[in-house]
Design a protein around this motif. Sequence first.
Motif, short mmCIF file in Angstrom:
data_model
loop_
_atom_site.label_atom_id
_atom_site.label_comp_id
_atom_site.label_asym_id
_atom_site.label_seq_id
_atom_site.Cartn_x
_atom_site.Cartn_y
_atom_site.Cartn_z
N ARG B 97 -39.63 -26.46 -8.62
CA ARG B 97 -39.25 -27.54 -7.73
C ARG B 97 -37.91 -27.27 -7.04
N TRP B 191 -51.71 -36.01 -10.10
CA TRP B 191 -50.94 -35.19 -11.04
C TRP B 191 -51.39 -35.36 -12.47
N ASP B 379 -47.18 -29.53 -11.42
CA ASP B 379 -46.65 -29.57 -10.06
C ASP B 379 -45.18 -29.17 -9.96
N ALA B 384 -45.17 -26.13 -4.48
CA ALA B 384 -45.66 -27.45 -4.07
C ALA B 384 -47.02 -27.41 -3.38
N SER B 388 -50.55 -29.08 -4.77
CA SER B 388 -51.28 -30.18 -4.16
C SER B 388 -52.75 -29.80 -3.93
N MET B 391 -54.43 -29.60 -7.57
CA MET B 391 -54.65 -30.87 -8.27
C MET B 391 -55.80 -31.66 -7.64
#
Lengths: 345, 419
Positions: B97, B191, B379, B384, B388, B391
């Motif tokens: 992140r 998530w 995540d 990122a 996405s 998931m």
Amino acid sequence: MTDLSTQSHSPTKRGWYKRHEIALTPWLFLLPGFLFFAVYVIFPIAQSFNVSLYAWDGLDRPIYAAVEGAEITDAECTALGPRARGNPGCAETGEFASTAEYIGLENYQELLGDRNFEISLWNNLKWLVLYLLAIPMGLFIALFLNQTVFGIRLYKSLFFFPFVISQVVVGLVFSWFYLPDAGLLDSFLQWLGFDGLNVLGNPDYATYGIIAAGLWPQTAYCMILYLTGLNAVDPEQVEAARLDGAKGWKMLWYVIIPQLKPATFIAFVVTIIGALRSFDLISIMTNGGPFGSTRVLSFYMFEKALSEYGFRMGYGAAIAVVLFLIMLVFIAYFLWSMYRDERGY
Amino acid sequence: MKSVFKLAAAALATTAITSTAALADGHALSGDLVIFSDMSNPAPRAVMEGMVERFGALHPDLNIELTVIDREAYKTQIRNFLTADAPDVANWYAANRMRPFVDAGLFMDISDLWAEDDFANLESTRGAMTLDGAQFGVPYTYYQWGVYYREDIFNELGLTEPTTWDQEVANCQVIVDSGRACYAIGSKFLWTAGGWFDYINMRTNGYDFHASLLAGNESWTSDEVRETFANWRQLIDMGGFLENHQSYSWQEALPFVVEGEATAYLIGNFAVQPLREAGLTDAQLDFYQFPAISADVPLAEDAPTDTFHIPSGAQNVEAAKEFLRFVVSAENQTMINAGDALGQLPIHAGASVDADEFLEQGFEMLSSNSPGGVAQFFDRDAPAEMASIAMEGLQEFMVFPDNLEDILARLEDARGSVY
């Protein structure tokens, strides 16, 4: 007095502005409008086109300069990135450089093979077609409410109510309505003996479920447009038609609807634009899911460019450009037909 | 100055009693310290304000300006303020992140802090704070993930906490036969499905494979990944998961546990508070570690870590570093993670955990029964964009397990373009 008037009319004495006053004044009044339109509409559109040619995550990188006498160059300092602040030879400049990288039309090439983009396009088409149902439904309700009985104003405002409340509230209300097991729709279906139906959880129905929610306020909007339009219908023409024996559908089709043409045009414009702008309902009701099946272009653009997992500014801009081009087709048609109307054919 | 600090650090490490007074001695910090925080919920906000107050009391000449920003809004605002108007200290998250900010040079490399003695006590999260061989932030809290279940229903059905996959599946069969769902889950925001994948994949293939897969080095169409999905499918096919979970958020799935329609929930420790508020007592609610699937795979856990960083545009770096030392100190971590504060787990090995059934079990699990490693979360470990797309595929798999081939091909395709 006569002296004064002759003087002021003498062409040699008048200033440049006075001489061109008639031609200039309209432009002066238009100037603020043009300025704002350029800054807030034209310029961002051009910017979006530009950004769509880059790969950019929306971040800028700080630029460092080498301290005098240090054995390191400015470029080397900047290349150190996060370590530059800890290097005594480097000092901040306070300036930033974009991390964007020019990639030409690659974003558009990627769009061609992106199946989520394809899904979004198809969903946009569904929205465009089905949202137009708001126009006949609005007309029907308007005709129904166009009478003078006790409390009609109250009924009219109740029918107009869904348009007044926020789209977010409409989305919430409908998602509760659709809720599996606990929702009204599901309870009703089960009471009738059908299997439960999870409208928003099923990729085949979810988009239609959201469009139905969107039709509720949009129908109210069209209704109010038609109600005002009906006020302008000429009673003498209706009277004349009635004398000629017209009634029912024929009266509606040949006498009333032609007179409602301006209202129909506006209803068409706002409905098309409303369909292409659909975003809040999707975001509230399904968040694009299940597994991305309810995305439309505007939502997909938001996801790619601005959501938590996004920040692909260039790719988002490319989607925005495609959406803009689609809208442009309709905008051009609207402008053209308004222009035609003004000229009176 | 340095020696005073070392002394203090040694005292901390051995006795877990603070010597913040000693810490403060050598530092006469002055000027402004600007802190931007995303701890906007009531309890975290009080914690943040308390920390600023206590740090301010230690450094009376320092003028601390705290700005608390809504947690969700913060995620977009940080991108602006790191360049436009950088604070001296900012909140963020660990692992991948922080990658965009590290790559753009917006977070400062603070490896020098991590070289200090006291930071040896944070060893469990060093890996999560490290990118490209350097550290870019410090952790202040983390929380365990695991299976929260209805103890009373387990007793009623004569079940015990499972430690192997076979027991887990057998338990689930009994629960399904009793007309309940085994697991509540709300996957509307995707998530939560990532949590299930994390655990089943870490138990099937181990931490190293999992980390490598999320880092883009393993194929999504490999036999290992297929095995993970095959295990997952066992539970799906027997009707183990709450129906229509794709329509619920994680909060909306909680009532099913409260009402006993679902008996367990694989989720983070943050679910305990709402469950208690909904009326479940500690006698009704309990916790177990996700069971082993493959006996020779060491257990590994998810424990998302929240962090503090120094932006590279910071003006008062010295004060910012001192604040980070203060944040990670054992005394502070004990205080802010207590049950009446954040109600989570401290990272500092010398910190103590509040007397709470779930915190104690979580601390025990993470400190002594997670030999495989500690992952952040799906995540946060994956980039990122990959997270996405993936998931979304995981949610689709949970609803239509037959689409697996198509999903895996899509993920493998995304792997080619994202990394």
